[in-house]
Design an enzyme around this catalytic site. Structure first.
Site, PDB file in Angstrom:
ATOM      1  N   GLY A 237       0.777  -1.248   0.000  1.00 51.74           N
ATOM      2  CA  GLY A 237       0.000   0.000   0.000  1.00 51.74           C
ATOM      3  C   GLY A 237       0.795   1.276   0.000  1.00 51.74           C
ATOM      4  N   ASP A 261       4.097  -3.348   3.270  1.00 50.94           N
ATOM      5  CA  ASP A 261       4.926  -3.063   2.096  1.00 50.94           C
ATOM      6  C   ASP A 261       6.358  -3.416   2.458  1.00 50.94           C
ATOM      7  OD1 ASP A 261       5.923  -1.995  -0.412  1.00 50.94           O
ATOM      8  OD2 ASP A 261       4.111  -0.765  -0.477  1.00 50.94           O
ATOM      9  N   ASP A 283       7.148  -9.225   1.731  1.00 53.70           N
ATOM     10  CA  ASP A 283       7.652  -9.487   0.387  1.00 53.70           C
ATOM     11  C   ASP A 283       6.656 -10.462  -0.231  1.00 53.70           C
ATOM     12  OD1 ASP A 283       8.837 -10.291  -1.963  1.00 53.70           O
ATOM     13  OD2 ASP A 283      10.799 -10.733  -1.087  1.00 53.70           O
ATOM     14  N   PHE A 284       5.724  -9.927  -1.025  1.00 52.58           N
ATOM     15  CA  PHE A 284       4.606 -10.782  -1.459  1.00 52.58           C
ATOM     16  C   PHE A 284       5.012 -11.874  -2.437  1.00 52.58           C
ATOM     17  CE2 PHE A 284       3.261  -6.897  -4.214  1.00 52.58           C
ATOM     18  CZ  PHE A 284       4.054  -7.273  -5.290  1.00 52.58           C
ATOM     19  N   HIS A 303      -2.132  -5.318 -11.734  1.00 49.44           N
ATOM     20  CA  HIS A 303      -1.943  -4.848 -13.116  1.00 49.44           C
ATOM     21  C   HIS A 303      -0.464  -4.675 -13.471  1.00 49.44           C
ATOM     22  CE1 HIS A 303      -1.743  -0.132 -12.708  1.00 49.44           C
ATOM     23  NE2 HIS A 303      -0.939  -0.727 -11.860  1.00 49.44           N
TER      24      HIS A 303
END
Length: 396
Positions: A237, A261, A283-284, A303
């Site tokens: 975010g 984040d 850390d996605f 996106h």
């Protein structure tokens, strides 16, 4: 004045009164704007329209230089102000100032009140703000190399749709290989700061989702949350601007608000968050967000990536979701099959330039989220030309 000119003048006055009255809804405003664009196209000769488009970069150049020189701030603070006074205040050549501002007065970005004399318009006032300055500089300094490299990149790849985020138009324009833009930004603090400001400002004046989407009805009702449970996690975010807007809209909802984040984003000293917003690193690519939240919110995240990469991100996120209570809320453009607004269509090309990525259609969103093990509960179009909302939950 000819009869045709008088009719046009009357039409402009009527339009100005309608807009200034504030009577237009966002949907009506965008529809009227589309009609005005079509009207302009009708009046403009085809060759003139093409010529004007070809010279449009000169307007962006003037905008970028004037932004760097803080001319907009000077005009807002001291206007009407002459080019001579601007030159004295900034130490910039007076003739250069006049040439740059000539483009912007012709574009109605700055008001020209007399010879070489300038006053602020609404656009000038916006350009004097931190957010719009950051937007201008981010797109110009970080993004333009990728945009200008698209034709060469497509020729080199036999016109295949770009998909490699580490080797796309942006890398070709920068003269680098095998590096995604986000890792490059970590090595360039100035540009990273510009892009973080860009992410704050990219909604523009379009209404925030919390102001048009029925949040309480669709997401909160019957949730049974208490103050110790997690209400909303903003995944990747940034500076927490979306969480701040949510908190301003719903200050009394029970439950915790968490911003997640990477450390270099959360450690930004300019981050001024409400103390009720918690910060947690993520850390996605390798881990999921906080477990068991009611709402996981992702704006302009998916996106950025191909379907394969999105599925990797979503696999970690869905592992954190509670099967009976958690919802995923994606805010992004939902491209219609026909009649796409200009803004999301242009944004799609920006995604190609920056990340070899794309905006998705309704069916593409459905396919992606289903592949991630999610049931789409609804896709909601915005009142104008902005981002929509997609709500999903774990498949039953």
């Amino acid at each position: 004045m000819s009869a045709a000119s008088e009719r046009a003048g009357a039409l402009i006055s009527e339009l100005r009164n309608i807009v200034s009255s504030g009577a237009l809804s966002e949907k009506e405003r965008v529809e009227l704007l589309q009609s005005v664009v079509k009207f302009t196209t009708l009046l403009e000769k085809p060759e003139d329209a093409i010529t004007k488009l070809l010279y449009t970069p000169s307007r962006f150049v003037a905008l970028r230089v004037c932004s760097e020189l803080k001319l907009f701030n000077q005009i807002v603070e001291h206007g009407p102000i002459t080019s001579k006074e601007l030159a004295h205040a900034t130490g910039v050549d007076q003739l250069l100032i006049e040439r740059l501002l000539r483009v912007l007065t012709a574009s109605d970005f700055v008001t020209e009140t007399a010879v070489a004399t300038y006053a602020p318009s609404g656009v000038t006032e916006a350009l004097a703000t931190r957010l719009m300055t950051g937007m201008v500089e981010a797109v110009y300094d970080v993004g333009l190399p990728g945009m200008t490299a698209i034709p060469e990149y497509l020729r080199n790849t036999s016109y295949k749709n770009p998909h490699d985020a580490a080797n796309g138009p942006w890398q070709l324009g920068r003269g680098i290989k095998d590096q995604q833009i986000f890792s490059w930004l970590q090595q360039h603090p100035r540009e990273l700061g510009l892009m973080q400001t860009y992410f704050e400002a990219d909604r523009g004046s379009r209404p925030n989702w919390v102001d048009w989407f029925p949040v309480e009805e669709k997401l909160i009702q019957n949730s049974g949350l208490d103050k110790d449970q997690v209400l909303l996690v903003d995944v990747a975010g940034g500076r927490g601007h979306e969480l701040s807007a949510f908190l301003d809209k719903f200050p009394n909802l029970p439950g915790r608000l968490i911003l997640q984040d990477q450390p270099h984003v959360l450690d930004d000293p300019t981050l001024g968050l409400d103390p009720r917003i918690e910060k947690k690193t993520i850390d996605f690519w390798v881990e999921g967000p906080v477990q068991g939240a009611r709402i996981y919110y992702m704006k302009f995240i998916l996106h950025d990536w191909s379907d394969e990469q999105c599925l990797q991100i979503l696999s970690h996120l869905t592992a954190a979701m509670d099967k009976s209570t958690s919802l995923l809320v994606v805010e992004d453009f939902i491209i219609p099959d026909t009649g796409c607004h200009l803004l999301p269509a242009m944004w799609d090309i920006e995604m190609m330039a920056f990340l070899s990525a794309m905006e998705r259609t309704r069916s593409q969103w459905q396919k992606l989220l289903s592949a991630a093990g999610l049931d789409v509960l609804g896709m909601y179009d915005p009142p104008g030309d902005g981002t929509g909302i997609i709500v999903s939950r774990l498949s039953s």
